[in-house]
Structure formats: structure tokens, C-alpha cells
Design an enzyme around this catalytic site. Structure first.
Site, mmCIF file in Angstrom:
data_model
loop_
_atom_site.group_PDB
_atom_site.id
_atom_site.type_symbol
_atom_site.label_atom_id
_atom_site.label_comp_id
_atom_site.label_asym_id
_atom_site.label_seq_id
_atom_site.Cartn_x
_atom_site.Cartn_y
_atom_site.Cartn_z
ATOM 1 N N ARG A 12 0.839 -1.219 0.000
ATOM 2 C CA ARG A 12 0.000 0.000 0.000
ATOM 3 C C ARG A 12 0.865 1.257 0.000
ATOM 4 N NH1 ARG A 12 -3.616 -3.448 3.651
ATOM 5 N NH2 ARG A 12 -1.678 -3.649 4.785
ATOM 6 N N MET A 13 1.818 1.316 0.933
ATOM 7 C CA MET A 13 2.674 2.503 1.010
ATOM 8 C C MET A 13 3.709 2.514 -0.106
ATOM 9 S SD MET A 13 1.900 4.650 3.337
ATOM 10 C CE MET A 13 3.399 5.596 3.557
ATOM 11 N N GLY A 77 10.060 3.660 7.039
ATOM 12 C CA GLY A 77 8.723 4.009 7.498
ATOM 13 C C GLY A 77 8.065 2.843 8.209
ATOM 14 N N THR A 78 8.638 1.639 8.056
ATOM 15 C CA THR A 78 8.056 0.444 8.676
ATOM 16 C C THR A 78 8.053 0.598 10.194
ATOM 17 O OG1 THR A 78 9.043 -0.801 6.883
ATOM 18 C CG2 THR A 78 8.198 -2.083 8.734
ATOM 19 N N ALA A 109 11.145 7.148 10.693
ATOM 20 C CA ALA A 109 10.054 8.017 11.142
ATOM 21 C C ALA A 109 8.775 7.185 11.256
ATOM 22 C CB ALA A 109 9.849 9.178 10.182
ATOM 23 N N PHE A 112 5.240 10.059 8.644
ATOM 24 C CA PHE A 112 5.799 11.079 7.751
ATOM 25 C C PHE A 112 4.815 12.202 7.457
ATOM 26 C CE2 PHE A 112 8.726 7.592 6.826
ATOM 27 C CZ PHE A 112 9.931 8.264 6.745
ATOM 28 N N HIS A 139 -6.592 2.352 13.166
ATOM 29 C CA HIS A 139 -6.008 2.054 11.855
ATOM 30 C C HIS A 139 -6.847 1.018 11.102
ATOM 31 C CE1 HIS A 139 -2.421 3.992 13.545
ATOM 32 N NE2 HIS A 139 -2.014 4.148 12.289
ATOM 33 N N HIS A 140 -6.552 0.921 9.787
ATOM 34 C CA HIS A 140 -7.190 -0.084 8.926
ATOM 35 C C HIS A 140 -6.878 -1.494 9.445
ATOM 36 C CE1 HIS A 140 -3.326 -1.195 6.995
ATOM 37 N NE2 HIS A 140 -3.007 0.056 7.253
ATOM 38 N N LYS A 143 -3.312 -3.521 9.265
ATOM 39 C CA LYS A 143 -2.085 -3.118 9.963
ATOM 40 C C LYS A 143 -1.622 -4.240 10.888
ATOM 41 C CE LYS A 143 -0.113 0.606 12.785
ATOM 42 N NZ LYS A 143 1.129 0.681 12.013
ATOM 43 N N THR A 150 3.392 5.366 15.757
ATOM 44 C CA THR A 150 3.098 6.775 16.054
ATOM 45 C C THR A 150 2.651 6.937 17.508
ATOM 46 O OG1 THR A 150 2.436 7.112 13.772
ATOM 47 C CG2 THR A 150 1.689 8.764 15.355
#
Ligand code: NAD
Length: 231
Positions: A12-13, A77-78, A109, A112, A139-140, A143, A150
Site C-alpha cells: 500500500r505505502m 517508514g516500517t 520516522a 511522515f 487504523h485499517h 495493519k 506513532t
């Protein structure tokens, strides 16, 4: 041109990152690694200066170490993997048997999106002035990790700022959600709610592109949080 390869390119990302990188000035997409595409990270490392990793908690650490050993900077980002192990590995002295190994930086991070970075900053400030807080992250359903990176980072920043223990975190996973977080602070006869909603994955792209452009210039080999580039 900064030559970038994406790990998790079919995800997805990863797909959104590939599009953003392809359309960005001064950045060139040179590789898409993903088992679903039949391309291993090792296959794309030779041509890349920066790897962007949006994969899975069980592979991000090994991917990052593989990049660093090859002298390739990494933007991670993971979330949901053992960040302390990565930091320890990066701080180990360079292997004397490989004196020519190039130095590479890692920027990790958990979020982002600029709004999420601001939410964390405001929550840390508010935690210094109000009695107690709790975090709800939503979250969806796809995940893999809970609590979210975060939420963990928000709790860590709030604890550092206030000197109090990190606030409790509640996780919600449902279809229809993307990435959302509420920090609720309570005090005498009042509450304060700080909320951030991500409604599309494009929200992360300006932060990812900034990280790609700046990761090679970071003074430390391991940096956590986009805030180090923004403020
Ligand atoms: N930092 C942020 O701002 C941010 C934002 C959104 C998601 N995330 C995190 O990014 C990660 C990816 O999320 P997603 O929703 O895109 O997941 P996803 O499951 O859609 O995609 C992950 C992709 O990684 C691939 N993959 C697995 N092992 C691999 C390996 N060894 N090398 C290369 N690719 C591999 C999978 O085949 C898959 O296509 C998650 O950890 C998520 O929490 C971070």
C-alpha cells in the site's frame, strides 16, 4: 539526481512512494524490491543511493542492516520492529575486515505526515501542563502491529516532556479507517483532545521526499522522527 530504490514496492505505502518518487524533481526511481514482484532488496542495492523501506515488522531490521553494509542510506517508514536492536547494530564499530565500508545513515520516522508530527509536538507540550492523558490510535484492519509506531512515539515524547510515565495506549483496527490518533488529556473539570486523521496515503509523501533529500546530510548515523528535519 538522487537514485532511490523502494523496498515493499508492491505494498500500500510502497506503491504510493514509487509514484511520488517517479514524479519528484531531482529524484530517480531505480528499483522496486518486493517478494510479490520477484525482486529481492539485494538485486536493487547496487544502483541505489537511498532505499525507502515500507515493508513488514519482521523484515525491516534485516533490510536496513543490508543497506547500511552496502553503504546505502535508508529511510524507514516500517513500524513495529525492534528499533533498539537497529540502533545498537549501527553504533557497533565498523568491521575491521571491511575497512572500505562506506558510512550510511538511517532515518526512521513512525509517521511522515506533517499533521501527525505536529500532533506529537503539541501533545508533548500539553502533557507538561495537564494531570493525565490517554492515547487512542485507530487504523485499517490490515495493519500488523499494535500499538502503532506513532502512538508509541507520542507516548515516549509526552513522557520525556512531562517526566510522568508514558500514557496508556488503546488500539482500534477496523475496515474503513486509514490512520488516525487522538490524544486526550484530562485535568480538573476539563479535557483537551488533539486529533489527527490521515485520509489518504499521499499525506506521507512530502515527508518521505524530504527524508530522501536530506538523509545523506544527517550528522548522526541513526535519527528518529521527521521532526529532526522540520524544526
Ligand atoms: N511511517 C509512516 O508514516 C507510515 C505510514 C503508513 C504505514 N507505515 C508502515 O509501513 C509499513 C508498510 O505498510 P503497508 O500498509 O504498505 O503494508 P503492506 O502489507 O501493504 O506492504 C508491505 C509490502 O512489503 C513487502 N515485503 C515483505 N517482505 C519484504 C522484503 N524482505 N523486502 C521487500 N519487500 C518486502 C510485502 O510483499 C508487501 O508488498 C507498515 O509497517 C506500516 O505500519 C508507516
Amino acid at each position: 539526481m538522487i537514485r532511490v530504490a523502494v523496498a515493499g514496492a508492491a505494498g500500500r505505502m510502497g506503491q504510493t512512494v514509487c509514484e511520488a518518487v517517479s514524479g519528484a524533481e531531482g529524484i530517480e526511481l531505480v528499483g522496486r524490491a518486493d517478494p510479490l514482484l520477484g525482486v529481492a532488496l539485494a538485486d536493487v542495492l547496487a544502483g541505489a543511493e537511498v532505499v525507502v523501506d515500507f515493508t513488514r515488522p519482521d523484515t525491516a531490521l534485516e533490510n536496513a542492516l543490508q543497506c547500511v553494509r552496502a553503504g546505502v542510506h535508508v529511510v524507514i517508514g516500517t513500524t513495529g520492529f525492534d528499533q533498539a536492536s537497529l540502533e545498537r547494530a549501527l553504533n557497533e564499530p565498523t568491521d575491521p575486515s571491511r575497512p572500505g565500508m562506506a558510512r550510511a545513515n538511517v532515518l526512521l520516522a513512525p509517521n511522515f505526515a506533517i499533521g501527525a508530527v505536529l500532533m506529537m509536538r503539541f501533545a508533548a507540550e500539553a502533557a507538561q501542563h495537564m494531570q493525565a492523558a490517554e492515547i487512542i490510535e485507530l487504523h485499517h484492519e490490515g495493519k500488523l502491529d499494535a500499538p502503532s509506531g506513532t502512538a508509541l512515539r507520542t507516548a515516549e515524547l509526552m513522557a520525556e516532556a512531562s517526566g510522568a510515565p508514558p500514557p496508556p495506549i488503546h488500539s482500534v483496527r477496523l475496515p474503513g479507517l486509514v490512520a488516525h490518533q487522538e490524544v486526550i488529556l484530562g485535568d480538573l473539570a476539563q479535557t483537551l483532545t488533539i486529533r489527527h486523521d490521515t485520509i489518504g496515503r499521499e499525506s506521507f509523501m512530502p515527508g518521505v521526499l524530504l527524508a530522501i533529500r536530506r538523509v545523506s546530510t544527517l550528522a548522526a548515523p541513526f535519527t528518529v522522527g521527521l521532526e529532526s528535519l522540520l524544526f
